[in-house]
Every structure is written in structure tokens, then in C-alpha cells.
Scaffold this motif. Structure first.
Motif, short mmCIF file in Angstrom:
data_model
loop_
_atom_site.label_atom_id
_atom_site.label_comp_id
_atom_site.label_asym_id
_atom_site.label_seq_id
_atom_site.Cartn_x
_atom_site.Cartn_y
_atom_site.Cartn_z
N ILE B 874 -15.88 -16.89 -10.13
CA ILE B 874 -14.45 -16.68 -10.37
C ILE B 874 -13.66 -17.55 -9.40
CG2 ILE B 874 -12.58 -14.99 -10.24
CD1 ILE B 874 -14.64 -12.88 -11.11
N ILE B 875 -12.81 -18.39 -9.93
CA ILE B 875 -11.95 -19.20 -9.07
C ILE B 875 -10.74 -18.39 -8.65
CG2 ILE B 875 -10.52 -21.27 -8.93
CD1 ILE B 875 -12.42 -22.47 -11.10
N GLY B 876 -10.20 -17.65 -9.59
CA GLY B 876 -9.06 -16.82 -9.25
C GLY B 876 -8.42 -16.24 -10.49
N SER B 877 -7.48 -15.38 -10.24
CA SER B 877 -6.72 -14.80 -11.34
C SER B 877 -5.32 -14.52 -10.83
CB SER B 877 -7.45 -13.55 -11.84
OG SER B 877 -6.63 -12.44 -11.84
N TRP B 878 -4.35 -14.89 -11.62
CA TRP B 878 -2.95 -14.83 -11.15
C TRP B 878 -2.07 -14.28 -12.25
CZ3 TRP B 878 -6.13 -19.08 -11.19
CH2 TRP B 878 -6.63 -19.51 -9.95
N SER B 879 -1.02 -13.66 -11.82
CA SER B 879 -0.01 -13.26 -12.79
C SER B 879 0.74 -14.52 -13.17
CB SER B 879 0.95 -12.26 -12.14
OG SER B 879 2.22 -12.38 -12.72
N PHE B 880 0.85 -14.80 -14.46
CA PHE B 880 1.50 -16.07 -14.77
C PHE B 880 3.01 -15.97 -14.88
CE2 PHE B 880 1.81 -14.90 -19.03
CZ PHE B 880 0.58 -14.70 -19.60
N ILE B 881 3.52 -14.79 -14.52
CA ILE B 881 4.97 -14.71 -14.44
C ILE B 881 5.39 -15.00 -12.99
CG2 ILE B 881 6.96 -13.16 -14.61
CD1 ILE B 881 5.20 -11.77 -16.89
N ASP B 882 4.70 -14.33 -12.04
CA ASP B 882 5.13 -14.44 -10.65
C ASP B 882 4.34 -15.49 -9.87
OD1 ASP B 882 6.49 -12.16 -11.40
OD2 ASP B 882 4.83 -10.88 -10.74
N GLU B 883 3.17 -15.82 -10.33
CA GLU B 883 2.28 -16.60 -9.47
C GLU B 883 1.94 -17.96 -10.06
OE1 GLU B 883 -0.19 -13.24 -7.10
OE2 GLU B 883 -0.83 -13.57 -9.16
N ARG B 884 2.81 -18.43 -10.88
CA ARG B 884 2.54 -19.69 -11.55
C ARG B 884 2.24 -20.83 -10.56
NH1 ARG B 884 4.72 -23.22 -16.23
NH2 ARG B 884 4.27 -25.18 -15.21
N ASP B 885 3.09 -20.91 -9.52
CA ASP B 885 2.92 -22.01 -8.58
C ASP B 885 1.63 -21.88 -7.78
OD1 ASP B 885 5.25 -23.02 -9.48
OD2 ASP B 885 6.49 -22.19 -7.85
N ILE B 886 1.35 -20.63 -7.40
CA ILE B 886 0.10 -20.39 -6.67
C ILE B 886 -1.09 -20.77 -7.54
CG2 ILE B 886 -1.30 -18.65 -5.50
CD1 ILE B 886 1.34 -17.04 -5.20
N ALA B 887 -1.00 -20.34 -8.80
CA ALA B 887 -2.09 -20.62 -9.73
C ALA B 887 -2.29 -22.13 -9.86
CB ALA B 887 -1.76 -20.01 -11.10
N ARG B 888 -1.17 -22.82 -9.99
CA ARG B 888 -1.25 -24.26 -10.19
C ARG B 888 -1.93 -24.94 -9.00
NH1 ARG B 888 1.42 -29.12 -9.27
NH2 ARG B 888 1.40 -30.49 -11.09
N SER B 889 -1.43 -24.60 -7.79
CA SER B 889 -1.99 -25.29 -6.64
C SER B 889 -3.44 -24.90 -6.41
CB SER B 889 -1.13 -25.04 -5.39
OG SER B 889 -0.95 -23.66 -5.22
N SER B 890 -3.77 -23.64 -6.66
CA SER B 890 -5.16 -23.20 -6.48
C SER B 890 -6.08 -23.92 -7.44
CB SER B 890 -5.28 -21.70 -6.72
OG SER B 890 -4.39 -21.00 -5.91
N LEU B 891 -5.63 -24.01 -8.69
CA LEU B 891 -6.46 -24.65 -9.71
C LEU B 891 -6.68 -26.13 -9.39
CD1 LEU B 891 -5.01 -23.03 -12.93
CD2 LEU B 891 -7.35 -22.84 -12.06
N LEU B 892 -5.57 -26.78 -9.04
CA LEU B 892 -5.70 -28.21 -8.76
C LEU B 892 -6.56 -28.45 -7.53
CD1 LEU B 892 -2.13 -29.42 -9.70
CD2 LEU B 892 -4.29 -29.84 -10.91
N ALA B 893 -6.39 -27.61 -6.53
CA ALA B 893 -7.21 -27.75 -5.33
C ALA B 893 -8.68 -27.64 -5.70
CB ALA B 893 -6.84 -26.67 -4.31
N HIS B 894 -8.94 -26.69 -6.56
CA HIS B 894 -10.33 -26.50 -6.97
C HIS B 894 -10.86 -27.70 -7.75
CE1 HIS B 894 -13.93 -24.36 -8.21
NE2 HIS B 894 -13.76 -24.94 -9.38
N ILE B 895 -10.08 -28.16 -8.70
CA ILE B 895 -10.51 -29.27 -9.54
C ILE B 895 -10.73 -30.54 -8.70
CG2 ILE B 895 -9.81 -30.83 -11.41
CD1 ILE B 895 -8.32 -28.28 -12.55
N HIS B 896 -9.78 -30.80 -7.80
CA HIS B 896 -9.90 -32.00 -6.98
C HIS B 896 -11.09 -31.94 -6.05
CE1 HIS B 896 -6.57 -34.08 -8.54
NE2 HIS B 896 -5.70 -33.14 -8.23
N ARG B 897 -11.32 -30.78 -5.50
CA ARG B 897 -12.45 -30.63 -4.61
C ARG B 897 -13.73 -30.97 -5.38
NH1 ARG B 897 -12.56 -25.08 -2.97
NH2 ARG B 897 -14.09 -24.85 -4.63
N ASP B 898 -13.78 -30.45 -6.59
CA ASP B 898 -14.97 -30.70 -7.41
C ASP B 898 -15.14 -32.18 -7.72
OD1 ASP B 898 -15.89 -28.20 -7.61
OD2 ASP B 898 -16.11 -28.30 -9.80
#
Lengths: 128, 902
Positions: B874-898
Motif C-alpha cells: 500500500i502506497i497510501g490512501s487519501w481523501s480526495f476532497i481534502d488531501e488532493r495535494d498530499i496525494a499528488r505529492s506522495s504519488l509523484l514522490a513514489h513514482i519518481h523514486r521508483d
């Protein structure tokens, strides 16, 4: 000598029209109207150069026929081209996974069918 | 002085002819040098000679006393006359004597002398004089006298204090008893023989042996002091209790006792009082204890012990016995109460538990009283112990009952026969709107509405009709006048004589219960409805399945005859059946186009069904847009040719790879272009172009020169099953599914579709596809979720890999395509692992489970199961109403690391 094509399809009118088309193109054709008849034709008559196989048939369906063909050393090397009205990807994948040369959809493009048959037979040429 | 001595020697020597000169000489030297006083007199007691010692003690010089009688000037008025008489008698009789006598010196000083007087005899035995040797013993005698005085005083005390004394010479058995000792037993002093037998004769037979044991213990050094309370027989036959205590004061060399002295204290009164108390105590089940705080000894009366099931001798009289038996839980309480008693003199009284011999703890009530010394230190404490086990148990169970009544949610009332409320628990007060305690003393009738009183009476009258107390439902009125629905159980209260003394009513507020029942009822209904809904849901799902299968089957069945029609048309047109006239060729072409249209319709119908059922598999990968165009060119050209429409294709240079499902993009282009062909007049041009939009996306535009659309028509354009009325082309057929399908497929490819149209000039349909860049894909994914209004929940992201599928990275892609929803997006990295973005979702864990099982199922269904090991993180799970920005940065961080790792 002309390449011999075995057409296995329960829809006789379609087998007939495809047969006319293929003969006009220069193939020899043999028609079987259901799966078991197709297997019989493949084993009794001279080995065909390619087989056009329908999927939905009353006794043995196309996948089963294909399986029997592939498990018989005499017929295992014959390229099988599925020609089916079943347009689902899963059917196509299953057919390819089971060793079919191609999976073409009905209504078919006659030019595509002829080209695929030629390619399939051509691909086998070196081993002949 | 030596001369003098020698002279005197001669003088003495002449008178002591029986002794050798040498002997006399030695004696003279001793007499001269000794510190004692030496006096020599003639037979008439006249002094012949004194030594220096005499002068030193008496103060008289030698010459002063010559010829004098020593008694005359040395004795003083205090000199004991008895002693002086004895002394003169002895001398007069010509005998020697030894006395202790108080004398006085020249200066009047009194001093004690030890005087040894011996006669001097001549050869014939005649007395010629006397020699007296006197040594001063003043210090000694005074000490003795002081001691004697002390003893005298002591004796006075002893006698005055009612103490009997005894002094026992153990080897001989001789015992000196004092007067009081004898009187204690009703004898005169003279009547008692000074022998240990006197005591043995009067001691109580039962006490003899324990007394001897106590003595032996003392003799053997095991006790520092002999102390034993025992009974003696009085002369009149009554019993005298004495506390006997004593101590050996003389031992022989072998450590055997020689002399022992002791006292008897008459404790009969106390003893009797105690026995009386004990007797009384036995009757009233009270045990006695007496604790000597200093020594730790604790007298525990036989009754005390028997209350705990023990014989007197089974428990030692010590403090430890008590502590050992005390319930551990009660110890602290005991200590607290004792402390309070010792320090603040608060009465020592409490209940505690002691362990019975049988092992169980019993409740006791304890009272005690300490005795303090002058500085407030407690010395002793004594008290009583009362068995209250039954009472306590009852109390406890009553307490429990009381607490049940107190805590009961039901109102509980105790009502006197006169109808007055005697007891009301807090719930009763609360139920009827009173303060706690306010109900007691009021008439119960104030709680009963007028119209309920008769039925209340009837109900009460039914009490006792059966063993079960009547239960009835009625109403009660609160203090504020509001009425409550109640259910009442009523029963009689009996007094100790078994007579009815009142009524007990347990009242339950059932307004509440009715509400509760209603609530439960609606819960049940809801549960049923839920079940029903689930059932319906399942049925609907089944129906949807069936419907989809039906569409699938229908399209399949349609296809076969379509193929036949199309194929026969084709062979005729190709001249395989002989020559075809120009007219015939034209008609056949019409059949062919109709067949193609029909086939498109069937395919649209099937796609639409798939889209609606969410069954369409989407397989997005980086795709070159030119390759997509290659895939549609041939088919579109044929269609265009059939309608004599020119097809133009324009692809801008340097377009990025797009992230899309190639086949779906082909379908979009086919649908839009087919539509354009349909609505374009013969001889017009259709242009298919691909450009870079300013958003960075690739934009594909299909421009026609058809009749165009009105503004109002544009709004209706993508609505399913709506085809715009079109008078200009009566030959155009279709369900109107094409555009709608295109729109949905664009949506699935993270793109946007739009149309520009000018009536009479033509239309331009545009759709975008995202370039294959993670930032943009993630953004598009999030944008798309944001657009859908009815998707609460969360975004989830998983990292998925197949342990043994490195050789075939597309396998994972394929499996993901099968197992995920069309809206879910998977980004494949170079290692063949995928980052799966999905949403909306509820529980991500549940989703992972579902994914695993679908993966497994899909794998086992495939012709060559791989039995791959699925790795899901599990990479993460976010509320997409309140946590859109967090979700975005987390996802991109993960993808780039990979990527970097890759």
C-alpha cells in the motif's frame, strides 16, 4: 499444388461463401459443419495447410477442437486461424494462448483473411 | 623509731617468755609497721603501748594514752552498748573477742573499727595483759548500714504493697516467707514452716506441674525471670490467685541455682473479675484480648479462641497469632483505626474478619481501649471480640439489595397500608420529577391520575391471588402534570410476624420502552430491508449480468448473418458469381454500406453495454499517436471512398508519446470520423489531425464540412440514444451511440472531448490524450475524480509486482486490465512493477483483498496459469476532497523514486 484450407464452421452458408472466396483466390478448401467433423476431416483427409475455425459450435467448440488438433502430432503443426463473431478480448487471448495463429472477427474482411492465411502458410514453409 | 621498737621489744619480750626472742621481734616489727592500730594493755586494761597506726586512726599520741583504759576515751555515746558490754565481759573473763564498734577519735570523728582483742598469757597461763588489733571499717559498715536501711524500706514497701516474699535456699529447700505471704493464705507467720514444702502443700494440684516447668525454664536460663500465675489453697479452702515472680540471685560454680527470691501478688480479685467477665463473655459470645504493646504478648481468652474454632492451647498468646488470622484486606483498616485510637483517642471499634480454623473468614465486631503512659505512648490495649458473622452477612446482603434498589433504573416504592410512600429510590424521584428523598412521606395517590385509580385498586387487589405478583400497565402523573406510561409489578411487604405491612411497587417507564421497542422494530425492519436490498442488489447484478450477456449474445447472433450478407454481397461485387452490371454494382454497394452500418451499430450497442456494466477493459500504455492513425486509416478510407469523401490526415511534428489504450483511441477516432462521414455531403473533405494543445496534452481533431450543429443541438450531442433530427440525410441510420461511446472512451483515457460547430459550415470534434508523463497522468486522474460529484471516499495507491514475471512485464498489465475497474489507472515502471491508482474506494485493505482474489482467479483461468507471487504494497490512501495535494505529492514522490531505482 494449391494450399489446402479446412474450414470448420457450423454456419454452412458462411463456410460456403468463404469457400467460394478462398477457391477464387487459389486455395483448395474442405468444409466441416461442426467440430467433430472438422477433427475427422483433419485426421482422415490429407493434412490441410491451414484451418479456419469458428468458436461457437454445437458439439465441440473451437477451443476444444483446437486443443485436440494441438495434442495430435499429425495435426499439431497446422496453423489455426480463428474466425469468430465473439469479439471479446478474453476469447482472443485464450485462442492465442492456446496456440492459434490468429483470431479474426466476424464480419471479416476477406482481404485480411486471405492475407492471414498466406502469412500462416508462409511461416511454415521453412520447416516443410 | 627503730630504737624505740627495739626497746619495746625488750620490754615485751621479757613478758612473753614463751615465745622466742626472734618471734617477738618479728611481731614487734609487724605491729610497728601495720596500718592497723595495735594496743597492748596490762591485765587491768591499762595501755602499755600503742603503735603509729593507733595515732593515725585515733589522733592520740603514744604518750598521751599510756596507762589509760582505751574504752574510756575511745567509746562514744552512739557506740552500741550491747557490743561494749560483750567486749568487757569477754575481757573480764579473760577471753578474746572480736567486735565491730563505733568509736570516736581525738577530734571527735566517729569511725567504725573491727576490733580483735586477745589475752596475753604467761607460761603459767596467767593473764598478763591484752593485745588489741583494730582496723578501720567505716566505709564498709556505712555501706552495709545503708543497704540495711534500704532493705528495711523495701520490706516496708513490700509489706505495705501487699506483697508476699519468699527467699529460697534451693539445695536445702529452706524458704523464708514474709508475714504477708503467710497472711495471704490465712496463716500466721509463725504457723508456716520455712520450707519449700509449705508452698507445695498449698499450690493447686493442676498448677504444680506448670509452675515447676516455669521454674525449670528459669533455672536453665531460658527465661530471665520466673513468672507464673497460679492458684493457692487458702486456709478456709478458697482459691487465692497469685502472680508469682522471682529470680535466682546466687549460682554455684556449676551454674546451679543456690538462692532464689521472689514475690507473690494476690491477683484473685482481678482473676475473679476476669473469670466473671469470661463467664459472661462466653454467654454473650464475646472473646477477650489483652495486648501488651511493648512485649508483643497478647492474651487471648479461651472464648476468643473458641470463636475461631480453636482450643485454648492451640493458639499462642501473642500478637502474631492475631495478625496471622486477620483477613489481609482488613489489616490496613485495623491499623488506621488503631492509629487513630492511639494518637487521637478515637474509640477503637470496628468490624473485621478473622480466619476460622476451618479456613473461612468470619466477621467480628471489635472494641478496644488502650492504656497510655505519661508521655502518651500506648502501653497496653485490651478489648472484646464479638462474632457478628451472621449479622454482617445479612447486612452485606441487605447492603447489596439496598444498592440494587438504589441503582435500579426502575422506580421502586415502598408504600404503607395507609397509602403513604415510605421509601422511594432515586429512580422513582427522577421518574416523577422529584428531588431524591422528596417522595417519602407523600401520598402515593398524587402520582396516580384520577382516571387510573380504580384500575390501580383492582390491580392491587389481585396481589396474592397467585404466586406471581400482578403486572399491569397504567399511567402515572409527574409532578409537572405530565403523564407517563408505566408497567408496574406490585407485591406485599410483610413484617417479621408475617403480617402484611405495606406494598412494594416496581414501576417501569414504558414510554421509553415503547420507543425502544419501536426503535428495535425499525432496526429489525431496516435489517430486513437491508437484507432485501442486498438480495435485490444481487438480483440486479445478476440481471445486469444477464442483460450484458444478452447483448453479447444478440450481437454475436447478429454478426453471423451480417457476415453472411456482407460476404455474399462482396463475392457478387467481386464478380465471383459472374458479370455484374453497373446498376447491380451500385445496389450491392448500398447493401454493403448498410451492412457495415448495421455492424457498427451492433458493436456500439455492445460497447455501450460494456461501458455501462463497467466491463470494458482498459489497457493504457505509452502509445505513439502515429501508430494509432495507421490502425484506422485503411478502414476510414474505405468508408470515405464509399461516400466519395476525401480523407486528409495531419500529424504535427515532435508529438509526445501519449498514455492511452490504443484500441480505444482507434475506436474514438473511428466513431467520430464515421459520424463525420455520415453527416458530410459527397465530395467534401474530412481532416483528421493531431496537435499539441497548450495544456501539454495531445489533441486530435476530426473536422468535417457537414451541415454543422446549432447551439442547442450541441448540448444534446453526447446524450446517449439521442440522435439529432437530420432532414438533410435521410439515409443516415444509427442508435446515436457512437458519440456517446466516444465521449466515455475519451474519459477513460483521461482526456476531454469537445465540439465546435457552425451551422452550415461544419463541425470539429476534438479530444485530448495525456502525454505519458507521471505528473500529468496523476493530475488528470485527480481532476477526473474531482469532476465526479457522486464519488465520496478515497483515493488509493498500491504498488504491485509479480515476483516471477520479470520476463513478461505485459503480463502484469494484462492481469491488471482484467482485475481492475476501467477507471483505475496503472503506471508500469521499467522493472515490470505497477503503481495502481484507484478511486473512489472505501477501505483500501478490502480493495487489496479483492484485487488479490481477482488476480488469483484470473490467473487460474488463463490457459497457462503462472502461479505468480503477487506482491501488493500500500502506497497510501487519501481523501480526495481534502488531501488532493498530499496525494499528488506522495504519488509523484513514489513514482519518481521508483524511476530512479529503475
Amino acid at each position: 499444388m494449391a494450399d489446402r484450407i479446412l474450414i470448420i464452421d457450423d454456419e454452412a452458408t458462411l463456410s460456403a461463401v468463404l469457400s467460394i472466396r478462398l477457391q477464387a483466390t487459389g486455395f483448395e478448401t474442405e468444409v466441416a459443419n461442426h467440430g467433430s467433423a472438422g477433427l475427422a476431416a483433419a485426421s482422415l483427409l490429407p493434412v490441410p495447410d491451414a484451418i479456419v475455425l469458428d468458436v461457437r459450435m454445437p458439439d465441440l467448440d473451437g477451443f476444444e477442437v483446437n486443443l485436440h488438433l494441438k495434442s495430435n502430432p499429425r495435426t499439431a503443426q497446422i496453423p489455426v486461424i480463428f474466425l469468430s463473431a465473439n469479439v471479446q478480448d478474453s476469447a482472443r487471448r485464450t485462442a492465442i494462448a492456446a496456440g492459434a495463429y490468429a483470431y479474426l472477427k466476424k464480419p471479416y474482411d476477406p482481404i485480411e483473411v486471405i492475407q492471414t492465411l498466406r502469412d500462416a502458410i508462409q511461416a511454415r514453409q521453412p520447416s516443410r | 623509731m627503730p630504737n624505740f621498737v627495739s626497746d619495746q621489744n625488750l620490754t615485751i619480750g621479757s613478758k612473753m617468755q614463751s615465745r622466742s626472742v626472734e618471734e617477738v621481734r618479728r611481731l614487734a616489727i609487724v605491729a610497728e609497721l601495720t596500718t592497723n592500730a595495735v594496743i597492748i594493755t596490762d591485765q587491768h586494761k591499762k595501755i602499755l603501748w600503742v603503735n603509729d597506726g593507733f595515732t593515725r586512726i585515733t589522733g592520740f599520741e603514744h604518750d598521751e594514752v599510756l596507762g589509760l583504759n582505751p574504752g574510756r576515751f575511745l567509746q562514744c555515746p552512739e557506740s552500741d552498748p550491747e557490743t561494749t558490754r560483750r567486749m568487757s565481759n569477754a575481757i573480764n573473763n579473760g577471753e578474746g573477742c572480736r567486735v565491730e564498734l563505733l568509736n570516736q577519735g581525738k577530734d571527735g570523728r566517729r569511725y567504725w573499727l573491727d576490733i580483735d582483742i586477745q589475752p596475753l598469757l604467761d607460761e603459767s597461763g596467767q593473764i598478763t595483759g591484752f593485745v588489741a588489733v583494730e582496723s578501720e571499717i567505716t566505709a564498709l559498715v556505712e555501706a552495709r548500714l545503708r543497704a540495711e536501711a534500704a532493705e528495711r524500706r523495701q520490706r516496708l514497701v513490700v509489706d505495705g504493697a501487699d506483697l508476699g516474699t519468699w527467699d529460697w535456699h534451693i539445695p536445702s529447700g529452706e524458704v523464708t516467707f514474709n508475714k504477708r505471704w503467710c497472711e495471704m493464705l490465712g496463716y500466721k507467720h509463725e504457723e508456716v514452716e520455712s520450707d519449700v514444702g509449705s508452698w507445695e502443700m498449698v499450690i493447686h494440684p493442676e498448677d504444680h506441674e506448670p509452675a515447676m516447668n516455669a521454674l525449670t525454664e528459669h533455672f536453665e536460663g531460658r527465661s530471665d525471670i520466673y513468672r507464673f500465675e497460679h492458684r493457692l489453697k487458702h486456709r478456709d479452702g478458697s482459691i487465692v490467685w497469685v502472680l508469682d515472680s522471682g529470680r535466682v540471685y546466687e549460682w554455684d560454680a556449676e551454674n546451679n541455682p543456690i538462692r532464689m527470691a521472689g514475690i507473690h501478688l494476690d491477683v484473685t480479685e482481678r482473676r475473679l473479675a476476669e473469670e466473671r467477665f469470661e463467664l459472661a463473655a462466653t454467654g454473650s459470645s464475646v472473646g477477650i484480648w489483652d495486648w501488651n504493646i511493648d512485649s508483643g504478648s497478647k492474651y487471648l481468652s479461651p472464648r476468643w479462641k473458641s470463636m475461631l474454632g480453636y482450643e485454648d492451647h492451640e493458639l499462642k498468646n501473642c500478637f502474631d497469632t492475631w495478625t496471622r488470622l486477620l483477613h489481609p484486606d482488613d489489616r490496613e483498616r485495623c491499623e488506621t483505626v488503631a492509629e487513630a485510637h492511639f494518637k487521637q483517642r478515637i474509640p477503637y471499634e470496628l468490624d473485621y474478619r478473622l480466619r476460622h480454623k476451618h479456613g473461612e473468614y468470619r466477621w467480628f465486631h471489635v472494641r478496644g481501649q488502650a492504656v497510655w503512659n505519661a508521655d502518651g505512648t500506648p502501653l497496653r490495649m485490651a478489648g472484646s471480640l464479638e462474632d457478628i458473622h451472621e449479622r454482617k452477612s445479612l447486612e452485606l446482603s441487605r447492603g447489596r439489595l439496598a444498592s440494587i434498589v438504589e441503582a435500579s433504573e426502575d422506580a421502586i416504592l415502598s408504600i404503607s397500608l395507609e397509602g403513604v410512600i415510605r421509601i422511594a429510590n432515586p429512580s422513582a424521584a427522577a421518574m416523577f420529577g422529584f428531588e431524591p428523598g422528596q417522595l417519602a412521606g407523600k401520598y402515593e395517590s398524587i402520582l396516580i391520575p384520577e382516571d387510573c385509580r380504580q384500575s390501580e385498586l383492582n390491580a392491587v387487589n389481585r396481589i396474592g391471588e397467585s404466586t406471581r405478583s400482578p403486572q399491569y400497565e397504567t399511567r402515572r402523573v409527574r409532578r409537572d402534570g405530565k403523564e407517563v406510561e408505566v408497567s408496574i409489578v406490585a407485591s406485599h411487604i410483610f413484617d417479621e410476624n408475617g403480617k402484611i405491612s405495606g406494598l412494594a411497587k416496581i414501576i417501569r417507564d414504558i414510554t421509553d420502552r415503547r420507543e425502544k421497542t419501536a426503535l428495535q422494530e425499525s432496526h429489525r425492519e431496516l435489517a430486513q430491508l437491508n437484507g432485501l436490498l442486498a438480495n435485490q442488489n444481487q438480483k440486479l447484478e445478476e440481471m445486469s449480468d444477464r442483460a450484458h450477456r444478452f447483448v453479447d449474445d444478440v450481437s454475436h447472433e447478429f454478426r453471423t448473418p451480417l457476415t453472411v450478407i456482407k460476404e455474399y454481397t462482396s463475392i457478387i461485387m467481386d464478380g465471383l458469381g459472374g458479370d455484374v452490371s453497373e446498376q447491380q454494382q451500385d445496389w450491392l454497394r448500398t447493401i454493403d454500406v448498410a451492412t457495415v452500418d448495421l455492424n457498427t451499430m451492433v458493436e456500439d450497442f455492445l460497447d455501450s453495454s460494456k461501458l455501462r456494466a463497467g466491463r470494458l477493459r482498459v489497457d493504457r500504455r505509452p502509445v505513439n499517436i502515429r501508430k494509432v492513425f495507421d490502425g484506422v486509416r485503411l478502414m476510414l478510407e474505405r468508408k470515405a471512398q464509399a461516400r466519395q469523401i476525401r480523407l486528409v490526415e495531419r500529424i504535427a511534428l515532435g508529438l509526445p508519446t501519449v498514455f492511452a489504450d490504443e484500441e480505444k483511441v482507434r475506436r474514438i477516432i473511428m466513431n467520430l470520423a464515421t459520424n463525420a462521414i455520415k453527416f458530410s455531403p459527397t465530395g467534401s473533405e474530412i481532416c483528421i489531425s493531431a496537435d499539441r494543445a497548450n495544456t501539454g496534452d495531445v489533441e486530435i481533431t476530426i473536422t468535417d464540412q457537414g451541415q454543422g450543429l446549432s447551439a442547442s443541438d450541441l448540448g444534446l450531442l453526447f446524450e446517449r440514444f439521442k440522435q439529432l433530427p437530420n432532414a438533410m440525410s435521410p439515409s443516415v441510420k444509427g442508435f446515436g451511440l457512437g458519440l456517446n461511446i466516444a465521449r466515455q472512451l475519451v474519459w477513460l483515457n483521461l482526456g476531454k472531448i469537445s465540439v465546435e460547430s457552425t451551422l452550415g459550415e461544419g463541425s470539429a470534434f476534438r479530444f485530448t490524450l495525456p502525454p505519458s508523463e507521471p505528473e500529468i497522468i496523476v493530475d488528470r486522474f485527480l481532476d477526473r475524480l474531482h469532476e465526479c460529484e457522486d464519488c465520496p471516499g478515497r483515493i488509493g495507491a498500491l504498488h504491485i509486482g509479480l515476483a516471477n514475471a520479470n520476463s513478461n512485464p505485459s503480463l502484469l498489465q494484462h492481469l491488471l486490465g482484467v482485475s481492475t475497474r476501467p477507471s483505475d489507472i496503472s503506471l508500469l515502471d521499467r522493472d515490470g512493477r505497477a503503481c495502481l491508482l484507484f478511486g473512489p474506494t472505501g477501505s483500501i485493505e478490502k480493495w487489496v483483498k479483492r484485487l488479490e482474489s481477482e488476480f488469483h482467479e484470473s490467473d487460474s483461468l488463463s490457459s497457462e496459469p503462472l502461479h505468480h507471487d503477487l506482491e501488493i504494497k500500500i502506497i497510501g490512501s487519501w481523501s480526495f476532497i481534502d488531501e488532493r495535494d498530499i496525494a499528488r505529492s506522495s504519488l509523484l514522490a513514489h513514482i519518481h523514486r521508483d524511476r530512479h531505482h529503475g
